[in-house]
Design a protein around this motif. Structure first.
Motif, PDB file in Angstrom:
ATOM      1  N   THR A 100       0.801  -1.226   0.000  1.00  0.00           N
ATOM      2  CA  THR A 100       0.000   0.000   0.000  1.00  0.00           C
ATOM      3  C   THR A 100       0.835   1.279   0.000  1.00  0.00           C
ATOM      4  OG1 THR A 100      -0.145  -0.012   2.410  1.00  0.00           O
ATOM      5  CG2 THR A 100      -1.921  -1.121   1.208  1.00  0.00           C
ATOM      6  N   ALA A 101       2.146   1.163   0.068  1.00  0.00           N
ATOM      7  CA  ALA A 101       3.019   2.342   0.198  1.00  0.00           C
ATOM      8  C   ALA A 101       2.844   3.340  -0.941  1.00  0.00           C
ATOM      9  CB  ALA A 101       4.474   1.906   0.293  1.00  0.00           C
ATOM     10  N   GLY A 102       2.697   2.865  -2.152  1.00  0.00           N
ATOM     11  CA  GLY A 102       2.535   3.775  -3.290  1.00  0.00           C
ATOM     12  C   GLY A 102       1.257   4.587  -3.202  1.00  0.00           C
ATOM     13  N   TYR A 103       0.195   3.960  -2.720  1.00  0.00           N
ATOM     14  CA  TYR A 103      -1.079   4.671  -2.562  1.00  0.00           C
ATOM     15  C   TYR A 103      -0.972   5.701  -1.443  1.00  0.00           C
ATOM     16  CZ  TYR A 103      -2.647   0.891  -5.505  1.00  0.00           C
ATOM     17  OH  TYR A 103      -2.778   0.010  -6.546  1.00  0.00           O
ATOM     18  N   LEU A 104      -0.343   5.305  -0.346  1.00  0.00           N
ATOM     19  CA  LEU A 104      -0.167   6.245   0.765  1.00  0.00           C
ATOM     20  C   LEU A 104       0.662   7.451   0.333  1.00  0.00           C
ATOM     21  CD1 LEU A 104       0.473   3.730   3.696  1.00  0.00           C
ATOM     22  CD2 LEU A 104      -1.651   4.935   3.147  1.00  0.00           C
ATOM     23  N   ALA A 105       1.722   7.208  -0.419  1.00  0.00           N
ATOM     24  CA  ALA A 105       2.555   8.309  -0.909  1.00  0.00           C
ATOM     25  C   ALA A 105       1.782   9.188  -1.894  1.00  0.00           C
ATOM     26  CB  ALA A 105       3.817   7.756  -1.572  1.00  0.00           C
ATOM     27  N   ALA A 106       0.835   8.599  -2.606  1.00  0.00           N
ATOM     28  CA  ALA A 106       0.051   9.358  -3.586  1.00  0.00           C
ATOM     29  C   ALA A 106      -0.973  10.280  -2.937  1.00  0.00           C
ATOM     30  CB  ALA A 106      -0.665   8.390  -4.528  1.00  0.00           C
ATOM     31  N   PHE A 107      -1.454   9.941  -1.764  1.00  0.00           N
ATOM     32  CA  PHE A 107      -2.551  10.703  -1.158  1.00  0.00           C
ATOM     33  C   PHE A 107      -2.280  12.203  -1.006  1.00  0.00           C
ATOM     34  CE2 PHE A 107      -4.325   6.635   0.964  1.00  0.00           C
ATOM     35  CZ  PHE A 107      -5.087   6.351  -0.156  1.00  0.00           C
ATOM     36  N   PRO A 108      -1.133  12.636  -0.447  1.00  0.00           N
ATOM     37  CA  PRO A 108      -0.929  14.086  -0.343  1.00  0.00           C
ATOM     38  C   PRO A 108      -0.792  14.750  -1.711  1.00  0.00           C
ATOM     39  CG  PRO A 108       0.974  12.901   0.545  1.00  0.00           C
ATOM     40  CD  PRO A 108      -0.062  11.890   0.213  1.00  0.00           C
ATOM     41  N   VAL A 109      -0.236  14.039  -2.676  1.00  0.00           N
ATOM     42  CA  VAL A 109      -0.117  14.574  -4.037  1.00  0.00           C
ATOM     43  C   VAL A 109      -1.509  14.786  -4.625  1.00  0.00           C
ATOM     44  CG1 VAL A 109       0.748  14.095  -6.370  1.00  0.00           C
ATOM     45  CG2 VAL A 109       2.127  13.481  -4.368  1.00  0.00           C
ATOM     46  N   VAL A 110      -2.393  13.804  -4.427  1.00  0.00           N
ATOM     47  CA  VAL A 110      -3.763  13.885  -4.937  1.00  0.00           C
ATOM     48  C   VAL A 110      -4.514  15.039  -4.269  1.00  0.00           C
ATOM     49  CG1 VAL A 110      -5.985  12.669  -4.996  1.00  0.00           C
ATOM     50  CG2 VAL A 110      -3.878  11.471  -5.618  1.00  0.00           C
ATOM     51  N   ALA A 111      -4.409  15.150  -2.949  1.00  0.00           N
ATOM     52  CA  ALA A 111      -5.100  16.238  -2.246  1.00  0.00           C
ATOM     53  C   ALA A 111      -4.623  17.601  -2.750  1.00  0.00           C
ATOM     54  CB  ALA A 111      -4.882  16.124  -0.739  1.00  0.00           C
ATOM     55  N   ALA A 112      -3.318  17.738  -2.917  1.00  0.00           N
ATOM     56  CA  ALA A 112      -2.767  19.007  -3.402  1.00  0.00           C
ATOM     57  C   ALA A 112      -3.213  19.280  -4.837  1.00  0.00           C
ATOM     58  CB  ALA A 112      -1.244  18.999  -3.305  1.00  0.00           C
ATOM     59  N   ALA A 113      -3.230  18.261  -5.684  1.00  0.00           N
ATOM     60  CA  ALA A 113      -3.631  18.454  -7.085  1.00  0.00           C
ATOM     61  C   ALA A 113      -5.101  18.857  -7.179  1.00  0.00           C
ATOM     62  CB  ALA A 113      -3.369  17.184  -7.888  1.00  0.00           C
ATOM     63  N   VAL A 114      -5.963  18.154  -6.453  1.00  0.00           N
ATOM     64  CA  VAL A 114      -7.393  18.492  -6.469  1.00  0.00           C
ATOM     65  C   VAL A 114      -7.608  19.879  -5.868  1.00  0.00           C
ATOM     66  CG1 VAL A 114      -9.654  17.874  -5.513  1.00  0.00           C
ATOM     67  CG2 VAL A 114      -8.199  16.105  -6.519  1.00  0.00           C
ATOM     68  N   GLY A 115      -6.915  20.184  -4.781  1.00  0.00           N
ATOM     69  CA  GLY A 115      -7.028  21.511  -4.169  1.00  0.00           C
ATOM     70  C   GLY A 115      -6.577  22.615  -5.109  1.00  0.00           C
ATOM     71  N   PHE A 116      -5.495  22.367  -5.835  1.00  0.00           N
ATOM     72  CA  PHE A 116      -4.989  23.336  -6.805  1.00  0.00           C
ATOM     73  C   PHE A 116      -6.042  23.621  -7.866  1.00  0.00           C
ATOM     74  CE2 PHE A 116      -2.719  24.381 -10.728  1.00  0.00           C
ATOM     75  CZ  PHE A 116      -1.899  25.427 -10.310  1.00  0.00           C
ATOM     76  N   LEU A 117      -6.671  22.574  -8.375  1.00  0.00           N
ATOM     77  CA  LEU A 117      -7.701  22.747  -9.403  1.00  0.00           C
ATOM     78  C   LEU A 117      -8.954  23.408  -8.833  1.00  0.00           C
ATOM     79  CD1 LEU A 117      -7.200  19.374 -11.282  1.00  0.00           C
ATOM     80  CD2 LEU A 117      -6.456  21.661 -12.008  1.00  0.00           C
ATOM     81  N   ALA A 118      -9.302  23.084  -7.585  1.00  0.00           N
ATOM     82  CA  ALA A 118     -10.456  23.725  -6.940  1.00  0.00           C
ATOM     83  C   ALA A 118     -10.220  25.220  -6.772  1.00  0.00           C
ATOM     84  CB  ALA A 118     -10.727  23.076  -5.582  1.00  0.00           C
ATOM     85  N   GLU A 119      -9.000  25.582  -6.414  1.00  0.00           N
ATOM     86  CA  GLU A 119      -8.674  26.993  -6.240  1.00  0.00           C
ATOM     87  C   GLU A 119      -8.742  27.765  -7.554  1.00  0.00           C
ATOM     88  OE1 GLU A 119      -4.920  27.180  -4.233  1.00  0.00           O
ATOM     89  OE2 GLU A 119      -5.780  26.515  -2.335  1.00  0.00           O
ATOM     90  N   ARG A 120      -8.745  27.061  -8.657  1.00  0.00           N
ATOM     91  CA  ARG A 120      -8.859  27.695  -9.965  1.00  0.00           C
ATOM     92  C   ARG A 120     -10.275  27.603 -10.520  1.00  0.00           C
ATOM     93  NH1 ARG A 120      -4.515  27.431  -8.052  1.00  0.00           N
ATOM     94  NH2 ARG A 120      -2.728  28.602  -8.748  1.00  0.00           N
ATOM     95  N   GLY A 121     -11.219  27.258  -9.655  1.00  0.00           N
ATOM     96  CA  GLY A 121     -12.625  27.280 -10.026  1.00  0.00           C
ATOM     97  C   GLY A 121     -13.144  26.026 -10.692  1.00  0.00           C
ATOM     98  N   LEU A 122     -12.361  24.972 -10.741  1.00  0.00           N
ATOM     99  CA  LEU A 122     -12.776  23.788 -11.489  1.00  0.00           C
ATOM    100  C   LEU A 122     -13.706  22.855 -10.722  1.00  0.00           C
ATOM    101  CD1 LEU A 122      -9.484  23.004 -13.422  1.00  0.00           C
ATOM    102  CD2 LEU A 122     -11.539  24.179 -14.232  1.00  0.00           C
ATOM    103  N   THR A 123     -14.123  23.243  -9.526  1.00  0.00           N
ATOM    104  CA  THR A 123     -15.129  22.446  -8.822  1.00  0.00           C
ATOM    105  C   THR A 123     -16.463  23.188  -8.745  1.00  0.00           C
ATOM    106  OG1 THR A 123     -14.289  23.229  -6.693  1.00  0.00           O
ATOM    107  CG2 THR A 123     -13.482  21.097  -7.475  1.00  0.00           C
ATOM    108  N   ARG A 124     -16.599  24.284  -9.488  1.00  0.00           N
ATOM    109  CA  ARG A 124     -17.859  25.033  -9.512  1.00  0.00           C
ATOM    110  C   ARG A 124     -18.924  24.335 -10.345  1.00  0.00           C
ATOM    111  NH1 ARG A 124     -18.814  29.474  -7.368  1.00  0.00           N
ATOM    112  NH2 ARG A 124     -17.261  30.864  -6.548  1.00  0.00           N
ATOM    113  N   ASN A 125     -18.528  23.679 -11.406  1.00  0.00           N
ATOM    114  CA  ASN A 125     -19.450  22.954 -12.265  1.00  0.00           C
ATOM    115  C   ASN A 125     -19.412  21.487 -11.846  1.00  0.00           C
ATOM    116  OD1 ASN A 125     -19.889  21.082 -14.590  1.00  0.00           O
ATOM    117  ND2 ASN A 125     -20.472  22.986 -15.605  1.00  0.00           N
ATOM    118  N   PRO A 126     -20.571  20.859 -11.569  1.00  0.00           N
ATOM    119  CA  PRO A 126     -20.537  19.486 -11.051  1.00  0.00           C
ATOM    120  C   PRO A 126     -19.906  18.473 -12.010  1.00  0.00           C
ATOM    121  CG  PRO A 126     -22.793  20.174 -11.516  1.00  0.00           C
ATOM    122  CD  PRO A 126     -21.934  21.378 -11.662  1.00  0.00           C
TER     123      PRO A 126
END
Length: 193
Positions: A100-126
């Motif tokens: 499971t190490a690869g998935y665990l290492a991926a989690f903060p990267v995924v959170a940051a990537a999704v957060g980055f896109l959300a901050e650019r308005g990409l979660t306004r449209n469902p």
């Protein structure tokens, strides 16, 4: 020089504007949410199906890239010191060297990537939000499977670390996008915070 402008962000908790104490409380709440999501699981070998990726993408979208990534790192830190915050109530350094190490290492990267896109308005449209969440889930699968491929080979990584999780990735992405849309339409987050 022209400056690129992005649509208005939708990070409903607006944590970047809050005090350090408020952010620390948000991190604690986020790590608890991540732990609870980990305990919702369908046992599989070598990697169980959990609601972790749902929670990781939600934390990124709700907290933004910096605090979202930090929250996931704090949760992983809790796991490293033995707190029962991972799938099945597990927690120890052993999980950071096993399948499971690869998935665990991926989690903060995924959170940051999704957060980055959300901050650019990409979660306004469902629909775009669902695509953002799915991209986060697929990134997690790709990074996790790369570690599995290192351990067991590409065929085994695909068969046990990607293929069984694809339908769940789509469903969790749709659920996360629906939750974000519900928060956006209801204005609950704006009223609470």
């Amino acid at each position: 020089m022209t400056q690129t402008t992005f649509p208005a962000a939708f990070v409903p908790l607006r944590l970047a504007e809050r005090s350090i104490a408020f952010k620390a409380l948000a991190v604690l709440i986020g790590t608890a949410f991540l732990a609870v999501s980990s305990w919702i699981e369908v046992p599989m070998f070598p990697v169980p199906v959990t609601m972790q990726t749902f929670a990781v993408t939600m934390v990124g979208a709700l907290y933004g890239w910096r605090l979202g990534g930090l929250t996931v790192l704090a949760w992983l830190g809790e796991a490293m010191i033995g707190m029962p915050v991972l799938a099945g109530g597990a927690g120890s350094l052993l999980y950071f060297a096993g399948p499971t190490a690869g998935y665990l290492a991926a989690f903060p990267v995924v959170a940051a990537a999704v957060g980055f896109l959300a901050e650019r308005g990409l979660t306004r449209n469902p629909f775009v939000s669902a695509a953002v969440m799915l991209a986060g889930n697929l990134l997690c699968l790709a990074l996790g499977a790369s570690w599995l491929a290192h351990l067991f080979g590409i065929d085994a990584a695909w068969a046990s670390g990607v293929a069984p999780f694809l339908i769940g990735a789509v469903l969790k992405s749709a659920l996360a996008a629906a939750a974000i849309e519900m928060l956006r339409r209801s204005g609950i987050a704006a009223r609470l915070f």
